[in-house]
Design an enzyme around this catalytic site. Sequence first.
Site, short mmCIF file in Angstrom:
data_model
loop_
_atom_site.label_atom_id
_atom_site.label_comp_id
_atom_site.label_asym_id
_atom_site.label_seq_id
_atom_site.Cartn_x
_atom_site.Cartn_y
_atom_site.Cartn_z
CG HIS A 123 87.29 54.18 119.25
ND1 HIS A 123 87.11 53.74 120.55
CD2 HIS A 123 86.41 53.46 118.50
CE1 HIS A 123 86.17 52.80 120.57
NE2 HIS A 123 85.73 52.62 119.34
CD GLN A 175 80.81 44.61 118.52
OE1 GLN A 175 81.35 45.41 117.79
NE2 GLN A 175 80.08 44.98 119.56
CG HIS A 195 84.02 49.55 122.58
ND1 HIS A 195 85.27 49.27 122.12
CD2 HIS A 195 83.32 50.06 121.53
CE1 HIS A 195 85.33 49.61 120.82
NE2 HIS A 195 84.18 50.08 120.44
CD GLU A 243 79.14 52.21 121.78
OE1 GLU A 243 79.72 51.11 121.81
OE2 GLU A 243 78.98 52.85 120.71
#
Length: 414
Positions: free
Chosen positions: A59, A154, A212, A215
């Site tokens: 990662h 993202q 992801h 987080e």
Amino acid sequence: MHSIINARLRRCSGLFTIQWLDGQISAITPQPDRLAAQADDRVLDAQGHLVIAPFVEPHIHLDAALTAGEPRWNQSGTLFEGIECWAERKAMVTHEDTKRRAHETIRMLAMHGIQHVRTHVDVTEPGLATLKAMLEVRDECRSTLDLQIVAFPQEGIESFANGRALMTEAVELGVDAVGGIPHFENTREQGVSSVHFLMDLAERHGRLVDVHCDETDDPSSRFLEVLAEVTRVKGMGARVTASHTTAMGSYDNAYCSKLFRVLRQAGLNFISCPTESIHLQGRFDTYPKRRGLTRVPELDRAGLNVCFAQDSIVDPWYPLGNGNIVRILDAGLHICHMLGYEDLQRALDFVTDHSAKAMALDERYGIALGRPANMLLLSADSDHELLRTQGHAVVSIRHGRVIMRRPVAEAVLV
Ligand code: 17E
Ligand code: FE2
């Protein structure tokens, strides 16, 4: 070179000779005695130190590497300010800039014995110029390491304009894995629908998944249960990874006891990025301050596959890093209360075999007959000793050829 003598192998007693032919391991022979060093540069003398399969970096964000401070520094140290800084830097990226930074970072990884890498690449960019550059890098770096690319949204799938179309286009361009960021979507519902969308996309195109997931220190960020349940229903466990899951460090035990049942049924993989999370999480706490890591030892004890990763090298989220995955392992074991005897005996699993499993490397990885002659000579004779001495990979062999040598210098007391 075609063989290594006096090699120690993990989980085996005694010494071994390892031979290879045409880039494949052809013999692993126990040695009754230590062999004398040979004056033959085709034979490497391991001197009783460990020979292992290469380190794995499962990662990292190669597209953002080496951009810290451009155009500004992340002052708060939060994930969210990091994403804002990156959005500003992203507006200035060029094809050549992306490739140069990625190749430079790959060299750092290779210098530390890493030969398998999974990188997330931001696809919340109309035109996908960064992804196109990184797909070229994947081909160009093959003699150094194997690179898997994750389509990483993202700025969200549901809350970014054309997010779904960008993800689909990225898959059509040939990414290895599909990513996600449900905790960053604008609403809980969008987070949930993003997970369904990305899992369907991966299933339809036969790709791996690495999300992801959660987080954040927010204990009500609960997208892992959704990812795990969809994974269970689709039967995709070995091919799915949940990265970070730091919110699990803030879930209460009652919820975790239920959650772990679903996780075990799903059988998905976990990646923790300990240096990154200790730096980015806990930022909204005064004292006591949370460590902001997922429950690494608990996942491991529950039989789930967990590994450690670097995540960043000098980017808007983390200003340090040099490619050394043993440093990450060292930090992770400390932060996760994993310095017990048993953990130290098998510590390298978290940066080798477990990571290879998360990346589904299968027969392409490991010191075994017929597998690629990819291996490292380490500076120590055990996992425990490598950590204690902050040791290194001193030789890296790939497809039977030496691709990295690190001279070992010892201090002398005068
Ligand atoms: N992006 C993200 O969402 N989280 C991270 N830890 C990094 C990039 C490095
Ligand atoms: Fe990441």
